[in-house]
Every structure is written in C-alpha cells, then in structure tokens.
Motif scaffolding. Structure first.
Motif, PDB file in Angstrom:
ATOM      1  N   THR A 253      27.194  23.210  -4.034  1.00  0.00           N
ATOM      2  CA  THR A 253      27.554  22.388  -5.186  1.00  0.00           C
ATOM      3  C   THR A 253      27.585  23.280  -6.408  1.00  0.00           C
ATOM      4  O   THR A 253      26.886  24.286  -6.460  1.00  0.00           O
ATOM      5  CB  THR A 253      26.541  21.256  -5.405  1.00  0.00           C
ATOM      6  OG1 THR A 253      25.266  21.829  -5.701  1.00  0.00           O
ATOM      7  CG2 THR A 253      26.417  20.367  -4.177  1.00  0.00           C
ATOM      8  N   PRO A 254      28.357  22.923  -7.412  1.00  0.00           N
ATOM      9  CA  PRO A 254      28.398  23.764  -8.613  1.00  0.00           C
ATOM     10  C   PRO A 254      27.037  23.945  -9.264  1.00  0.00           C
ATOM     11  O   PRO A 254      26.745  24.980  -9.848  1.00  0.00           O
ATOM     12  CB  PRO A 254      29.356  22.991  -9.531  1.00  0.00           C
ATOM     13  CG  PRO A 254      30.213  22.183  -8.591  1.00  0.00           C
ATOM     14  CD  PRO A 254      29.302  21.814  -7.463  1.00  0.00           C
ATOM     15  N   ALA A 255      26.175  22.927  -9.168  1.00  0.00           N
ATOM     16  CA  ALA A 255      24.870  23.010  -9.826  1.00  0.00           C
ATOM     17  C   ALA A 255      23.851  23.807  -9.028  1.00  0.00           C
ATOM     18  O   ALA A 255      22.781  24.111  -9.540  1.00  0.00           O
ATOM     19  CB  ALA A 255      24.341  21.607 -10.079  1.00  0.00           C
ATOM     20  N   GLY A 256      24.145  24.123  -7.798  1.00  0.00           N
ATOM     21  CA  GLY A 256      23.199  24.896  -7.014  1.00  0.00           C
ATOM     22  C   GLY A 256      22.275  24.033  -6.195  1.00  0.00           C
ATOM     23  O   GLY A 256      22.520  22.839  -6.015  1.00  0.00           O
ATOM     24  N   PRO A 257      21.175  24.569  -5.644  1.00  0.00           N
ATOM     25  CA  PRO A 257      20.321  23.864  -4.691  1.00  0.00           C
ATOM     26  C   PRO A 257      19.531  22.727  -5.336  1.00  0.00           C
ATOM     27  O   PRO A 257      19.368  22.646  -6.553  1.00  0.00           O
ATOM     28  CB  PRO A 257      19.377  24.957  -4.178  1.00  0.00           C
ATOM     29  CG  PRO A 257      19.381  25.993  -5.258  1.00  0.00           C
ATOM     30  CD  PRO A 257      20.732  25.955  -5.879  1.00  0.00           C
ATOM     31  N   ASP A 258      19.024  21.836  -4.484  1.00  0.00           N
ATOM     32  CA  ASP A 258      18.213  20.699  -4.910  1.00  0.00           C
ATOM     33  C   ASP A 258      16.746  20.974  -4.600  1.00  0.00           C
ATOM     34  O   ASP A 258      16.414  21.692  -3.650  1.00  0.00           O
ATOM     35  CB  ASP A 258      18.631  19.424  -4.163  1.00  0.00           C
ATOM     36  CG  ASP A 258      20.094  19.075  -4.391  1.00  0.00           C
ATOM     37  OD1 ASP A 258      20.536  19.151  -5.544  1.00  0.00           O
ATOM     38  OD2 ASP A 258      20.788  18.751  -3.395  1.00  0.00           O
ATOM     39  N   ALA A 259      15.848  20.356  -5.375  1.00  0.00           N
ATOM     40  CA  ALA A 259      14.416  20.357  -5.086  1.00  0.00           C
ATOM     41  C   ALA A 259      14.048  18.966  -4.611  1.00  0.00           C
ATOM     42  O   ALA A 259      14.251  17.987  -5.325  1.00  0.00           O
ATOM     43  CB  ALA A 259      13.624  20.735  -6.333  1.00  0.00           C
ATOM     44  N   LEU A 260      13.507  18.881  -3.397  1.00  0.00           N
ATOM     45  CA  LEU A 260      13.245  17.592  -2.768  1.00  0.00           C
ATOM     46  C   LEU A 260      11.786  17.488  -2.357  1.00  0.00           C
ATOM     47  O   LEU A 260      11.135  18.490  -2.033  1.00  0.00           O
ATOM     48  CB  LEU A 260      14.125  17.426  -1.526  1.00  0.00           C
ATOM     49  CG  LEU A 260      15.626  17.628  -1.703  1.00  0.00           C
ATOM     50  CD1 LEU A 260      16.318  17.655  -0.344  1.00  0.00           C
ATOM     51  CD2 LEU A 260      16.215  16.529  -2.586  1.00  0.00           C
TER      52      LEU A 260
END
Length: 490
Positions: A205-212
């Motif tokens: 994604t353009p925003a980069g990785p997620d923190a879950l």
C-alpha cells in the motif's frame, strides 16, 4: 555481532496467532555419558576443555533427588552457579501460588467518577488494569458489552487508563534485541501479550505496513504503535524509530511480510484499542490519558481472569515472559507494595522463598534478577533450584508440562526448560522405569562463549548465531541422554 536470544519464548496465546516455533527434541546420541553424566567426573564440572557431543569448554551441573525428602541420589557441580534462563519461572510460580493462592483472579475494571443519568456518564470513564497477564481483545469486548448493559451511551468526561496497581515498565531486560517479541513491556494493563504484528499486505500500500494487535477476535489496528517503510540500505529488516515506533524494510515486490515486535507502552495500547472498540459500538471516547482511579469511582463493569493456577499452567507450558513478570510483581506486592522494578520485586520473592523450610541449603550466590529468567543476570546452583522446586510442592509440580502438552520431553518427564544462547536448563520431576518419582535439576552451559556474546551485544540483531544454534542442538542431545539414563537406572 551477536544477539542475546532466548529461544523458549512462545507466548501463551491462541493457536490462531502466528507461531514463533519450537525446536524439536532430537534423537538420543550415545557415547557421551562416560565423560559427562557419571557422578564425580570432575573435568567437565570444573569447566576444563573437553570435546563431547560438540560441546567444548562447557560445564554440566545436576542434582537428582527424592522430591519428598530432598535426599540426593546423584549430583554433579551441584553447588556451581549457572544462568537458569526460564527455569527461573519455577520459583516465581511457587511464590505466587503461596502468596496469592491458586484461585486468585486478576480483575480488569471499568470505573465511573460520576452518576449515570439517562445513558450519560457525567464524569470520567476509567479503564483500570489489575495485572491480568492473559487479557485479550475478547476481554475488552466483554467489558464493553457489560458497559452497554448499563445503558451507557455517552461519556461527558475524560477517558483515563489506570495502570498503577502494577508497575509499568517498557521492557523486561535491556540486554535483548530491540525487536525481540519476547522482551515486551510489562504492566497492569497488558493486552494480547504485549506484542504487535507489523504486517505488509500482499501487493503493498502507498502508506506502508500496518501495526496490528492479534487475538482470537481478529486482527485490529493498534493505534498506539506506528510503523513506516524503511529507506533502502538500512542494513536490518526492522529497526526502532522511537518508543513503539518502527521502521520496516519492504518485502520482495508484490509479496506480503510480517514481523512481531514488543509493545513498550501496554497501558496505552489497551486503552487505544478499547477506544476503537467503543467507537464501533457507538460510544465516542476522548483520547486516552494516563491517570489514577479516584477513591469514590464506581465499578461499571468487571472482567476476571482465569484462576492463577490455570494462568500458571499456561505460563510454564509456553514459557511466556510477560506472564511471569506480571504474576511475580503481583505476588511481591503482597510483601511490599513499594517495589517498582523487576530486580527489587524478584529480590523480595527470593528472600521470602529462602526463608521457607527447605532443609540445609546454602543460598549464597542465588540471584533472581527478574521473574522470567530472561537475560543473564540470574544465578542459581542445581542444589538451590532443587530446593526451590521442592518449596513449590505438589501445587507447583502438578502444573509442570510434559510430552502430552506438546513438550519435547521423554514420556514421564514433566519439567520447565530454559534456553539462552550457550545456556540450557531443565528442572522438574520424572517417573523412572521402576515407577519411582524423582526430582531433578540439570544445567548445561558454556560460560566463556556466553560472556563473549554479551560483550559483543548489538541490539539491532535478532538472529541467533549459527554456532549457538549448533551448540543448542548438542546440548539437547546430552540432556536427552542424561534423562534417559536416569529413567532406565532408577
């Protein structure tokens, strides 16, 4: 450079979470016992250079004993101090069961500071942690459901989170890699074992990785943890960028990537997730702020943990460091509520345990630096650890994991393992071929290599060096041989 790595670090977590893996128990390897396992063989016990099973310049210490009387059957270097690693969780559980009681439950509460009128709380809402080491998303959902049952739809005041019942610490041991998911923050509000999953979706994604945050209830965004793509040439796949802020190297183009990281601010993480869940339920809360519950705050909802005995069973089976530290802090709080560090708390339990009846034991040199055994600061001799194991009695012994719990142990052996690079320990009970039940403590270590590794610590490195992995395999083989000999001999 090498990292200070503990390998028995699996958290007591739902099976739907990504596994961190366990090393298998290797087939028994013959030919070493003549030099290593016979009582009185002084060369190895003294640490003189000798190559056996690939273990060089190492030391072996053990104490085989009758668990009821404490009488020694075999011993070797039984008064030599070793790093116990996660074997140190045994005295933590023994003390907690005695001081708190096996039926003790940790309560997480929602409190209100004002009246609830027409669905509106005219005051502050407080999420108060009680030290539940297994609090998960499901527990927050249950609290939210109970809150909704009161008719509350709006909060006029602040949203506070109270972590004052247990000291909140950013990490367990400062000698671990920054990204080690087993070296988490500790606190009264510990959610989903205080780990975050940094996840890069397939295709990116353009925003980069997620923190879950991950639980049986699903994977949800963890707003208190930030992650962004790492610029090219960082040299490491994962680096800290501040407290609960991470840089993550992009995976191969078009592929998914993921990594577990520790959460350093567990109270804030729990509060931010609760706020998100509340919003989904139609209850808007202000941004969470740390605070302390006032004396007159009324309980609106309560979530109780499992009984301590069940939490301790999971702790010993999965060797979860967070659980050990939180439970240990709660237990030491019964002795002195002013203990605000793990070292001080562990020292309180150590002094209490060594004052219990245990026969003639020389406690000199015993040091429990924390409640989990993570790191190299703790020391115990085989004889001392055997006395601590006996002090726990059947209440502790009945919780020890065995082969039926998925542990790589011979049938009839129930024990707690401990593993660091160049450190191997195991302590518990075994049933011999004769049907006799025996207690044992077994330590294998290479102090020189361990010290050299600590001197070269680079907290950016998470991988265990190949020589340490090879040493661990040989230590497991030797451990298996000694156990099998004890089982067949007695």
């Amino acid at each position: 450079m090498t990292a200070n790595r503990q390998s028995d670090r699996n958290p007591s977590c739902p099976t739907s979470r990504p596994s961190l893996g366990r090393r298998p128990f290797l087939s028994l390897f013959g030919g070493a016992l003549g030099a290593l396992a016979l009582p009185g063989g002084g060369a190895w016990a003294a640490g003189q250079s000798k190559t056996t099973n690939g273990l060089e310049s190492g030391s072996v210490g053990y104490f085989l004993f009758d668990p009821d009387s404490g009488r020694a059957l075999e011993e070797r270097a039984a008064d030599t101090p070793f790093i116990p690693a996660s074997v140190a969780k045994l005295p933590t559980v023994a003390a907690a069961l005695a001081l708190l009681g096996p039926d003790h439950r940790f309560a997480t509460r929602l409190l209100g500071t004002g009246p609830l009128e027409g669905g509106v709380l005219r005051g502050d809402l407080i999420l108060q942690g009680g030290g539940d080491p297994a609090l998960a998303t499901e527990g927050l959902l249950q609290l939210l459901g109970a809150l909704g049952a009161t008719g509350l739809r709006q909060v006029e005041g602040r949203f506070l989170y109270d972590t004052t019942l247990v000291p909140e610490l950013a990490e367990i041991d400062s000698g671990q890699p920054w990204a080690a998911p087993y070296n988490t923050g500790v606190g009264a509000l510990s959610l989903n074992y205080n780990r975050a999953l940094l996840s890069w979706r397939r295709g990116g994604t353009p925003a980069g990785p997620d923190a879950l945050t991950v639980a049986d209830a699903g994977r949800l965004p963890l707003d208190s943890v930030a992650v962004r793509p790492m610029a090219a040439g960082g040299g490491f796949p994962l680096l800290p960028d501040g407290v609960d802020r991470w840089l993550m190297a992009p995976p191969t183009s078009g592929e998914a990537g993921a990594a577990w990281v520790p959460v350093a601010r567990p109270g804030l993480a729990a509060a931010t997730l609760f706020r998100r869940l509340a919003a989904d339920a139609g209850i808007a809360l202000a941004a969470p702020v740390a605070g302390r519950a006032a004396g007159g705050a009324a309980a609106l909802a309560v979530h109780d943990s499992l009984p301590l005995a069940e939490l301790a069973r999971g702790l010993l089976r999965h060797s979860n460091n967070l659980s050990a530290e939180v439970i240990g802090l709660a237990a030491s709080g019964r002795l002195d509520a002013s203990a605000t560090t793990l070292e001080r708390s562990a020292g309180l339990l150590q002094r209490w345990l060594t004052r219990q009846p245990a026969g003639a034991v020389n406690w000199r040199g015993l040091r429990l630096a924390n409640h989990s055994g993570l790191g190299t600061g703790s020391r115990a001799t085989p004889r001392q650890m055997a006395a601590l194991l006996r002090a726990g009695g059947p209440a502790l012994w009945d919780l020890l994991p065995g082969e039926e719990d998925g542990k790589a142990l011979p049938p009839g052996v129930h024990a707690k393992s401990g593993t660091l690079a160049y450190v191997k320990g195991l302590a518990g009970l075994l049933t011999a071929a004769s049907g006799r039940r025996l207690g044992f403590v077994l330590f294998i270590a290479d102090p020189a290599r361990r010290a050299a590794m600590d001197a070269a610590l680079d907290r950016r490195v998470t991988a265990t060096p190949a020589p340490a992995r090879a040493w661990a395999a040989d230590a497991r083989r030797l451990q298996g041989e000694i156990l099998e000999r004890w089982i067949s001999t007695y």
